[in-house]
Design a protein around this motif. Structure first.
Motif, PDB file in Angstrom:
ATOM      1  N   ILE A 160      10.416   3.786 -13.025  1.00 13.89           N
ATOM      2  CA  ILE A 160       9.933   4.853 -12.144  1.00 13.89           C
ATOM      3  C   ILE A 160       8.419   4.963 -12.242  1.00 13.89           C
ATOM      4  O   ILE A 160       7.714   5.029 -11.225  1.00 13.89           O
ATOM      5  N   ALA A 161       7.906   4.972 -13.466  1.00 16.01           N
ATOM      6  CA  ALA A 161       6.455   5.075 -13.655  1.00 16.01           C
ATOM      7  C   ALA A 161       5.736   3.919 -12.972  1.00 16.01           C
ATOM      8  O   ALA A 161       4.717   4.109 -12.302  1.00 16.01           O
ATOM      9  N   ARG A 162       6.259   2.716 -13.143  1.00 14.15           N
ATOM     10  CA  ARG A 162       5.633   1.554 -12.499  1.00 14.15           C
ATOM     11  C   ARG A 162       5.729   1.639 -10.982  1.00 14.15           C
ATOM     12  O   ARG A 162       4.814   1.249 -10.261  1.00 14.15           O
ATOM     13  N   GLY A 163       6.842   2.176 -10.486  1.00 10.61           N
ATOM     14  CA  GLY A 163       7.014   2.295  -9.036  1.00 10.61           C
ATOM     15  C   GLY A 163       6.097   3.308  -8.392  1.00 10.61           C
ATOM     16  O   GLY A 163       5.747   3.172  -7.215  1.00 10.61           O
ATOM     17  N   ILE A 164       5.669   4.335  -9.159  1.00 15.06           N
ATOM     18  CA  ILE A 164       4.856   5.396  -8.560  1.00 15.06           C
ATOM     19  C   ILE A 164       3.381   5.309  -8.931  1.00 15.06           C
ATOM     20  O   ILE A 164       2.563   6.045  -8.385  1.00 15.06           O
ATOM     21  N   VAL A 165       3.026   4.398  -9.848  1.00 12.02           N
ATOM     22  CA  VAL A 165       1.670   4.401 -10.378  1.00 12.02           C
ATOM     23  C   VAL A 165       0.625   4.054  -9.318  1.00 12.02           C
ATOM     24  O   VAL A 165      -0.523   4.468  -9.410  1.00 12.02           O
ATOM     25  N   LYS A 166       1.025   3.337  -8.279  1.00 16.11           N
ATOM     26  CA  LYS A 166       0.078   3.033  -7.203  1.00 16.11           C
ATOM     27  C   LYS A 166       0.044   4.145  -6.155  1.00 16.11           C
ATOM     28  O   LYS A 166      -0.602   4.000  -5.119  1.00 16.11           O
ATOM     29  N   ARG A 167       0.759   5.215  -6.445  1.00 15.73           N
ATOM     30  CA  ARG A 167       0.832   6.382  -5.561  1.00 15.73           C
ATOM     31  C   ARG A 167       1.332   6.012  -4.151  1.00 15.73           C
ATOM     32  O   ARG A 167       0.661   6.250  -3.143  1.00 15.73           O
ATOM     33  N   PRO A 168       2.528   5.427  -4.053  1.00 10.89           N
ATOM     34  CA  PRO A 168       3.075   5.113  -2.729  1.00 10.89           C
ATOM     35  C   PRO A 168       3.417   6.384  -1.975  1.00 10.89           C
ATOM     36  O   PRO A 168       3.593   7.451  -2.571  1.00 10.89           O
ATOM     37  N   LYS A 169       3.533   6.268  -0.684  1.00  6.91           N
ATOM     38  CA  LYS A 169       3.917   7.411   0.134  1.00  6.91           C
ATOM     39  C   LYS A 169       5.430   7.579   0.195  1.00  6.91           C
ATOM     40  O   LYS A 169       5.933   8.671   0.452  1.00  6.91           O
ATOM     41  N   VAL A 170       6.160   6.481  -0.030  1.00 10.37           N
ATOM     42  CA  VAL A 170       7.625   6.504   0.011  1.00 10.37           C
ATOM     43  C   VAL A 170       8.161   5.712  -1.178  1.00 10.37           C
ATOM     44  O   VAL A 170       7.632   4.651  -1.515  1.00 10.37           O
ATOM     45  N   ILE A 171       9.221   6.239  -1.823  1.00  8.63           N
ATOM     46  CA  ILE A 171       9.899   5.531  -2.897  1.00  8.63           C
ATOM     47  C   ILE A 171      11.340   5.260  -2.470  1.00  8.63           C
ATOM     48  O   ILE A 171      12.063   6.178  -2.075  1.00  8.63           O
ATOM     49  N   PHE A 172      11.756   4.004  -2.577  1.00 12.11           N
ATOM     50  CA  PHE A 172      13.145   3.622  -2.315  1.00 12.11           C
ATOM     51  C   PHE A 172      13.824   3.302  -3.639  1.00 12.11           C
ATOM     52  O   PHE A 172      13.321   2.506  -4.437  1.00 12.11           O
ATOM     53  N   CYS A 173      14.996   3.924  -3.869  1.00 10.80           N
ATOM     54  CA  CYS A 173      15.725   3.763  -5.127  1.00 10.80           C
ATOM     55  C   CYS A 173      17.122   3.233  -4.823  1.00 10.80           C
ATOM     56  O   CYS A 173      17.892   3.891  -4.126  1.00 10.80           O
ATOM     57  N   ASP A 174      17.440   2.067  -5.368  1.00 11.76           N
ATOM     58  CA  ASP A 174      18.744   1.448  -5.108  1.00 11.76           C
ATOM     59  C   ASP A 174      19.611   1.523  -6.360  1.00 11.76           C
ATOM     60  O   ASP A 174      19.405   0.779  -7.314  1.00 11.76           O
ATOM     61  N   GLU A 175      20.575   2.449  -6.352  1.00 18.55           N
ATOM     62  CA  GLU A 175      21.519   2.620  -7.463  1.00 18.55           C
ATOM     63  C   GLU A 175      20.784   2.716  -8.799  1.00 18.55           C
ATOM     64  O   GLU A 175      21.161   2.069  -9.787  1.00 18.55           O
ATOM     65  N   LEU A 176      19.754   3.551  -8.849  1.00 20.80           N
ATOM     66  CA  LEU A 176      18.918   3.597 -10.044  1.00 20.80           C
ATOM     67  C   LEU A 176      19.650   4.096 -11.279  1.00 20.80           C
ATOM     68  O   LEU A 176      19.191   3.876 -12.407  1.00 20.80           O
ATOM     69  N   THR A 177      20.801   4.775 -11.114  1.00 20.70           N
ATOM     70  CA  THR A 177      21.567   5.231 -12.280  1.00 20.70           C
ATOM     71  C   THR A 177      22.844   4.425 -12.471  1.00 20.70           C
ATOM     72  O   THR A 177      23.661   4.761 -13.320  1.00 20.70           O
ATOM     73  N   LYS A 208       0.806  -1.218   0.000  1.00 26.01           N
ATOM     74  CA  LYS A 208       0.000   0.000   0.000  1.00 26.01           C
ATOM     75  C   LYS A 208       0.839   1.269   0.000  1.00 26.01           C
ATOM     76  O   LYS A 208       0.472   2.269  -0.628  1.00 26.01           O
ATOM     77  N   ASN A 209       1.984   1.250   0.689  1.00 29.08           N
ATOM     78  CA  ASN A 209       2.690   2.495   0.985  1.00 29.08           C
ATOM     79  C   ASN A 209       4.060   2.674   0.348  1.00 29.08           C
ATOM     80  O   ASN A 209       4.555   3.797   0.286  1.00 29.08           O
ATOM     81  N   ILE A 210       4.689   1.591  -0.118  1.00 28.92           N
ATOM     82  CA  ILE A 210       6.088   1.656  -0.531  1.00 28.92           C
ATOM     83  C   ILE A 210       6.236   1.348  -2.011  1.00 28.92           C
ATOM     84  O   ILE A 210       5.635   0.408  -2.535  1.00 28.92           O
ATOM     85  N   GLY A 211       7.056   2.149  -2.704  1.00 27.39           N
ATOM     86  CA  GLY A 211       7.425   1.885  -4.086  1.00 27.39           C
ATOM     87  C   GLY A 211       8.924   1.648  -4.182  1.00 27.39           C
ATOM     88  O   GLY A 211       9.699   2.183  -3.384  1.00 27.39           O
ATOM     89  N   PHE A 212       9.329   0.837  -5.157  1.00 22.60           N
ATOM     90  CA  PHE A 212      10.743   0.487  -5.314  1.00 22.60           C
ATOM     91  C   PHE A 212      11.195   0.731  -6.754  1.00 22.60           C
ATOM     92  O   PHE A 212      10.467   0.442  -7.706  1.00 22.60           O
ATOM     93  N   ILE A 213      12.418   1.236  -6.878  1.00 22.57           N
ATOM     94  CA  ILE A 213      13.060   1.378  -8.178  1.00 22.57           C
ATOM     95  C   ILE A 213      14.473   0.817  -8.038  1.00 22.57           C
ATOM     96  O   ILE A 213      15.273   1.335  -7.252  1.00 22.57           O
ATOM     97  N   PHE A 214      14.769  -0.234  -8.813  1.00 24.34           N
ATOM     98  CA  PHE A 214      16.052  -0.909  -8.697  1.00 24.34           C
ATOM     99  C   PHE A 214      16.902  -0.693  -9.954  1.00 24.34           C
ATOM    100  O   PHE A 214      16.407  -0.325 -11.014  1.00 24.34           O
ATOM    101  N   GLN A 215      18.187  -0.971  -9.824  1.00 23.82           N
ATOM    102  CA  GLN A 215      19.124  -0.779 -10.925  1.00 23.82           C
ATOM    103  C   GLN A 215      18.796  -1.677 -12.115  1.00 23.82           C
ATOM    104  O   GLN A 215      18.984  -1.288 -13.270  1.00 23.82           O
TER     105      GLN A 215
END
Length: 232
Positions: free
Chosen positions: A147-164, A84-91
């Motif tokens: 990124i779009a997939r990680g935020i589309v559920k409108r999480p309250k927090v996004i965690f990004c691990d070495e996304l670049t 419900k609350n967390i989004g993830f973006i991985f390398q």
């Protein structure tokens, strides 16, 4: 969503040897902040991300979201909280290469209004690639799909691990710019783990780690535009 890390430790038992990876960390992150966790390989930054986000359990201490201690949640309740609350973006993107951009983002959605999905794809600059298969895209474009997939559920927090980490300078800066636009539009709390010191300046704060400890926690006077980052 506010995050509080309190006296957090994490270790692993390998054979008969117990090794501490994180040792007694404490800090707060305010709702809507962009916080960069910076450190070399082996500093514990990815372990910290995993424990903060609920992907891994703490050994000692607590992680709280808006005062709720998720460290005490049972597995089912924790899974629901993360969903419900967390989004993830991985390398490594974690996309389905034979599906289109739209289909990949839709898979991450729990929205009934498909227009919102289209709006988010436009926000990350991929409107012209809506029907393109992921395998046809560049690395930077794939990361923007992530990124779009990680935020589309409108999480309250996004965690990004070495996304670049797998991107060149041009694509890396474009991805970071996209992420900052998301933070500005939706006021999501963003936590970025990186070994690139230039990226640290795009955040509100920089938490520097080494050998499982926090060596500094510095507030940036002003965020710099991702396009002005000195790549390194």
């Amino acid at each position: 969503m506010d995050i509080e890390v309190r006296n957090l430790s994490k270790g692993y038992l390998v054979g008969k040897v117990y090794t501490d990876v994180l040792d007694g960390l404490s800090f707060n992150i305010k709702k809507g902040e962009v916080v960069v966790i910076l450190g070399p390989s082996g500093s514990g930054k990815t372990t910290l991300l995993n424990v903060m986000s609920g992907l891994d359990r703490v050994s000692k201490g607590f992680v709280l979201y808006d005062g709720r201690c998720i460290s005490k949640y049972r597995e089912g309740r924790l899974t629901k909280f993360i969903k419900k609350n967390i989004g993830f973006i991985f390398q490594d993107y974690n996309l389905l290469p034979n599906l289109s951009v739209y289909e990949n983002v839709l898979l991450g959605s729990r929205l009934k209004d498909r227009k919102d999905v289209l709006d988010i794809i436009e926000l990350v600059g991929l409107k012209d690639h809506l029907k393109s298969k992921v395998f046809e895209l560049s690395g930077g474009e794939r990361q923007r799909v992530a990124i779009a997939r990680g935020i589309v559920k409108r999480p309250k927090v996004i965690f990004c691990d070495e996304l670049t980490g797998a991107l060149d300078e041009k694509n890396g800066k474009n991805v970071l710019k996209c992420l900052m636009n998301v933070n500005k539009k939706y006021r999501m709390t963003v936590v970025i783990v990186t070994h690139n010191p230039g990226i640290a300046l795009i955040g509100d704060r920089v938490i520097e780690m080494n050998s499982g400890h926090i060596v500094s926690d510095i507030k940036n006077e002003k965020r710099i535009d991702p396009m002005d980052v000195k790549w390194g």
